[in-house]
Design an enzyme around this catalytic site. Sequence first.
Site, PDB file in Angstrom:
ATOM      1  N   ASN A 154      -8.140   5.344   3.845  1.00  0.00           N
ATOM      2  CA  ASN A 154      -7.817   4.606   5.081  1.00  0.00           C
ATOM      3  C   ASN A 154      -6.425   3.978   5.052  1.00  0.00           C
ATOM      4  O   ASN A 154      -5.797   3.810   6.084  1.00  0.00           O
ATOM      5  CB  ASN A 154      -8.893   3.561   5.388  1.00  0.00           C
ATOM      6  CG  ASN A 154      -8.955   2.460   4.372  1.00  0.00           C
ATOM      7  OD1 ASN A 154      -8.553   2.630   3.210  1.00  0.00           O
ATOM      8  ND2 ASN A 154      -9.458   1.313   4.769  1.00  0.00           N
ATOM      9  N   GLU A 252     -12.279  -3.368  -5.145  1.00  0.00           N
ATOM     10  CA  GLU A 252     -12.004  -3.880  -3.799  1.00  0.00           C
ATOM     11  C   GLU A 252     -12.899  -3.078  -2.861  1.00  0.00           C
ATOM     12  O   GLU A 252     -12.669  -1.897  -2.653  1.00  0.00           O
ATOM     13  CB  GLU A 252     -10.509  -3.644  -3.528  1.00  0.00           C
ATOM     14  CG  GLU A 252     -10.031  -4.194  -2.228  1.00  0.00           C
ATOM     15  CD  GLU A 252     -10.476  -5.598  -2.026  1.00  0.00           C
ATOM     16  OE1 GLU A 252     -10.208  -6.446  -2.898  1.00  0.00           O
ATOM     17  OE2 GLU A 252     -11.139  -5.867  -1.025  1.00  0.00           O
ATOM     18  N   CYS A 286     -11.362  -1.948   5.633  1.00  0.00           N
ATOM     19  CA  CYS A 286     -12.274  -2.892   4.970  1.00  0.00           C
ATOM     20  C   CYS A 286     -12.260  -4.203   5.724  1.00  0.00           C
ATOM     21  O   CYS A 286     -13.212  -4.965   5.678  1.00  0.00           O
ATOM     22  CB  CYS A 286     -11.832  -3.195   3.547  1.00  0.00           C
ATOM     23  SG  CYS A 286     -11.409  -1.770   2.627  1.00  0.00           S
ATOM     24  N   GLU A 466      -5.540  -8.228  -5.284  1.00  0.00           N
ATOM     25  CA  GLU A 466      -4.348  -7.409  -5.469  1.00  0.00           C
ATOM     26  C   GLU A 466      -3.292  -7.795  -4.445  1.00  0.00           C
ATOM     27  O   GLU A 466      -3.518  -8.657  -3.608  1.00  0.00           O
ATOM     28  CB  GLU A 466      -4.663  -5.916  -5.439  1.00  0.00           C
ATOM     29  CG  GLU A 466      -5.273  -5.391  -4.196  1.00  0.00           C
ATOM     30  CD  GLU A 466      -5.746  -3.947  -4.385  1.00  0.00           C
ATOM     31  OE1 GLU A 466      -5.175  -3.215  -5.205  1.00  0.00           O
ATOM     32  OE2 GLU A 466      -6.699  -3.565  -3.700  1.00  0.00           O
TER      33      GLU A 466
HETATM   34  C1  UN1 Z   1      -8.174  -2.025   3.851  1.00  0.00           C
HETATM   35  O1  UN1 Z   1      -8.752  -2.025   4.913  1.00  0.00           O
HETATM   36  O2  UN1 Z   1      -8.666  -1.483   2.854  1.00  0.00           O
HETATM   37  O3  UN1 Z   1      -5.079  -6.383   6.131  1.00  0.00           O
HETATM   38  C2  UN1 Z   1      -6.828  -2.600   3.665  1.00  0.00           C
HETATM   39  C3  UN1 Z   1      -5.121  -5.245   6.582  1.00  0.00           C
HETATM   40  C4  UN1 Z   1      -4.240  -4.191   5.951  1.00  0.00           C
HETATM   41  C5  UN1 Z   1      -4.863  -3.678   4.721  1.00  0.00           C
HETATM   42  C6  UN1 Z   1      -6.274  -3.223   4.902  1.00  0.00           C
HETATM   43  N1  UN1 Z   1      -2.940  -4.748   5.660  1.00  0.00           N
HETATM   44  O4  UN1 Z   1      -5.847  -4.939   7.500  1.00  0.00           O
END
Ligand code: UN1
Length: 514
Positions: A154, A252, A286, A466
Amino acid sequence: MTKTETYRNYIGGRWVASATRRRFENRNPADTRDLIGRFQDSDERDVKAAVDAAAEAYKSWRLVPGPQRGEILYRLGRILTERKEEFARDMTREMGKVLKETRGDVQEAIDMAFLMGGEGRRLHGATTPSELPNKFAMAVRSPIGVCGFITPWNFPMAIPAWKSTAALICGNTVVIKPATDTPLSVINFAKALEEAGLPPGVFNVVTGSGSRVGMPLIKDPRVRVISFTGSTSVGKTINQACAPDFKHVHLEMGGKNPIIVMDDANLELAVDGAIWGAFGTSGQRCTASSRLIVHKKVAKKFTEMVAERAKALKVGDGLDPRVEMGPSVNESQMETVLEYVAIGRNEGATLAAGGYRLKGKAHANGWFVAPTVFADCHPKMRTSQEEIFGPVTSIIPVRSFDEAIEVANDIDYGLSSSIFTQDVNRAFTAMRDLETGLFYVNIPTIGAETHLPFGGNKQTGNGHREAGLAGLDVFSEWKSIYVDFSGKIQKAQIDVPAGQAGAPAGRPRKPRKR
Ligand code: UN1
């Protein structure tokens, strides 16, 4: 369309074919007729070769001065900046998110390159006084060794960059297994590192499946750190596989991130935020805003506004600048999304928008689901509790601020949360009480910046972060150093100079009787 390229693994500074002689195809999820490339379908032999190279390169890379390692990362940042458009286009083709977002993904890698490049001249530790005279005390960060990365599709370049730039600046070497849906973005990243002058073997790429590449990487005893971003269930398997060797493991994982919308919120703003948070990256973050916890007084109005906007979103090929949302990354991800739509309906949630696969001419060859909004959801429904990783969000009405906090926290995950309110007291209370690693006021749950720690609580993570400086902690080990220049063997805690705390100071006084 140009001739389909076959991409190779990057091992010991050379582009090599897999020992298996097998390849897998990478196709565009917006149009599966578009074959992006063939990639090495590697196995444990390739992993071994890559770890051999990384272990050998570690011997010299760990001794390269930090500022020199930083110079390479600065060059990486400049090369990525020059190629930003090209790499963003490759990324949109391989995973579907719209060009504006894939440019952002490459930008996140650029930001990491410069952030960690600068760390080459810092990598701060601590110097402290010693408790004894003529003795010096400090703690420094030491590299750990070969790091193994298993990265998701993603954020195909940003997340590999979070991990790699931090690992490299600390003096570690890397073997990365990119997601099978997005190997090209990692190969592009490796090419940029190669061009930046990274010595052979310091960064190695092995493409292929989780079982044939990921697992052997995890199990190789020479790999000292595993960093994984992906689902909680895979994270659990990785955690268990790493446990017997006490391998460092950074995980993560999932999220089910709430936006709380209070009755005093600027509703237009909250709707804008919800649409971007829920449907950006087709909900495949995420950090996606997959729960909208809304005060009853404004729930009806808010639902109407969100549903209307969701229905109006232009879904299609992310290379088309008018398109606002792309496809799901592959067929099985789309099937999962549609299964959850069925689950939500069976549980009695009201479908306010979407809930079906798009099949028009523009969508016939891709994995497109209409932006989906469930209304009137109970917080305990599966669709309110489980990570869907698609363009689906659930509106959960609540009666009060306290109930909103309770509902927001009543979940296994703890990545990101947000509140829309004009009331500073509520904003600060939510900031304190929401059990997530990221928190936003009057913006949705997505959009973390690289210089702050990224990660979450509960089943989202295992206590690490991270990006930011916190990312250095995953890839370095503290070494506490004492230098005694007194010419004597001074015993800590024992030879404490008289009169200092801890030194013998006569008998303690008895408390006086009243
Ligand atoms: C993720 O969804 O794994 O904060 C990372 C955010 C992005 C990173 C997402 N800068 O939505």
